[in-house]
Design an enzyme around this catalytic site. Structure first.
Site, PDB file in Angstrom:
ATOM      1  CB  THR A   1       4.361   2.268  -3.484  1.00 61.37           C
ATOM      2  OG1 THR A   1       5.661   1.704  -3.292  1.00 61.37           O
ATOM      3  CG2 THR A   1       3.418   1.140  -3.888  1.00 61.37           C
ATOM      4  CG  ASP A   2       9.393   2.282  -5.408  1.00 63.69           C
ATOM      5  OD1 ASP A   2       8.696   1.786  -4.501  1.00 63.69           O
ATOM      6  OD2 ASP A   2      10.631   2.444  -5.298  1.00 63.69           O
ATOM      7  CD  GLU A   3       7.493  -2.157  -2.118  1.00 65.61           C
ATOM      8  OE1 GLU A   3       7.093  -3.342  -2.126  1.00 65.61           O
ATOM      9  OE2 GLU A   3       7.861  -1.565  -1.095  1.00 65.61           O
TER      10      GLU A   3
ATOM     11  CE1 TYR B   1       2.005  -0.883   0.386  1.00 67.28           C
ATOM     12  CE2 TYR B   1       4.182  -1.459  -0.442  1.00 67.28           C
ATOM     13  CZ  TYR B   1       3.242  -0.499  -0.114  1.00 67.28           C
ATOM     14  OH  TYR B   1       3.527   0.833  -0.283  1.00 67.28           O
TER      15      TYR B   1
ATOM     16  CE  LYS C   1      -0.455   2.530  -1.925  1.00 61.65           C
ATOM     17  NZ  LYS C   1      -1.299   3.542  -1.227  1.00 61.65           N
TER      18      LYS C   1
END
Length: 331
Positions: A121-123, A145, A149
């Protein structure tokens, strides 16, 4: 080709399964899904006769070994993904996102895979005030979260360098589209508006996200299975940076609801201000999204409007009974 899709009953996973069935009739597809609150066999109703479904946990070695037996490609969509939930129950995220990915990778190094696609994910990059993150940007996750990831992301790369597992990592911007669990921003606001409920917008509503339709994300993953270079990471971006409040306004406008439904609420802890990805690496490889954001948002609003029978049981608390009936009818 035999393909294992983990998390295939979830939002992005089920959309990828439908694409795979449509675009690759020669693929033999196995879906491994734990069927947690966000996994729903109804998401696969139209393709369930074209796939093999196995209920199981990616953190369980026996489940994974059974599902991966004979696979040539693994696409790992399985994850806990909701930031708000990760703030309250981080242990679930570490178990699924980190330990689960570890179990998949350990199993993968014992079989002969052609590709292991790790969906990140970009996060994992954190927030950025200006410019865009490239694949070489440092990782700076700011909530449980994104930290889980990032851990899975780095484990996957370590298994490529240490054990030659044929890993490709993808980091995608925010997805939207059909079958997205209605705790997420866009489906939550659409369904709340349809019910005449308030739309709770964090902070001042001006947090910026880059949005990509789930079909484009799935197309990019499909492209990378065939064309991605092993050991590489690819950002997948929609090129649609929009403030949250603008999306909320678009939703109520299309549904003919008053803007007074939009209610600013206390910001959540560690709320990233802006995400932005540079997807030039993927574009140079030959893939770019070709879909119009405004039109696809309208289509998504229309989908939830016409699929009340899908989302209302979830929001009404009847989902567990609904899912049990779906599961019983499948197995």
């Amino acid at each position: 080709m035999r393909v294992l899709i983990t998390g295939g009953a979830g939002f992005i996973g089920s959309n990828f399964v439908r694409r795979a069935v449509r675009e690759h009739p020669d693929w033999q597809i196995t879906v491994l899904d734990k069927l947690t609150y966000a996994g729903n066999l109804a998401n696969l109703a139209d393709v369930r006769d074209r796939i093999t479904f196995q209920r199981g946990d990616i953190a369980n070695r026996d489940d994974v070994q059974k599902a991966m037996d004979g696979a040539q490609v693994v696409v790992n969509f399985a994850a806990e993904t909701h930031v708000d939930r990760s703030i309250l129950w981080a242990d679930d995220f570490v178990k699924t996102d980190v330990l689960g990915t570890f179990v998949l990778l350990e199993t993968a190094r014992q079989v002969k895979l052609e590709r292991f696609i790790q969906i990140s994910t970009d996060e994992v990059y954190g927030s950025i005030e200006s410019g865009s993150f490239t694949e070489e940007s440092p990782l700076n996750p700011r909530n449980p979260y994104s930290a889980s990831k990032a851990g899975a992301d780095r484990l996957a790369f370590a298994y490529f360098t240490t054990h030659n597992v044929p890993v490709i990592i993808t980091r995608c911007s925010n997805n939207f589209g059909p079958y997205q669990y209605p705790e997420k921003f866009i489906p939550l606001f659409i369904t709340n508006a349809l019910e005449g409920k308030s739309l709770p917008l964090y902070g001042d509503g001006r947090n910026v996200r880059d949005w990509i339709h789930v079909d484009d994300h799935c197309a990019a993953v499909d492209f990378l299975i065939a064309n991605g270079q092993l050991g590489e990471t690819y950002n997948i971006a929609g090129g649609n940076e929009v403030e949250n409040i603008e999306i909320a306004r678009a939703i109520v406008k299309q549904l003919g609801k008053p803007e007074s439904l939009i209610q600013l609420v206390k910001d959540r802890p560690g709320h990233d201000r802006r995400y932005s990805l540079d997807a030039g690496k993927l574009a140079r490889l030959g893939w770019t999204p070709r879909r119009d954001f405004a039109g696809l948002l309208r289509d998504t609003i229309a989908w939830y409007t016409s699929h009340e029978s899908w989302w209302r049981p979830i929001k009404s608390g009847e989902f567990r009974q609904y899912y049990a009936q779906q599961y019983a009818s499948r197995v």
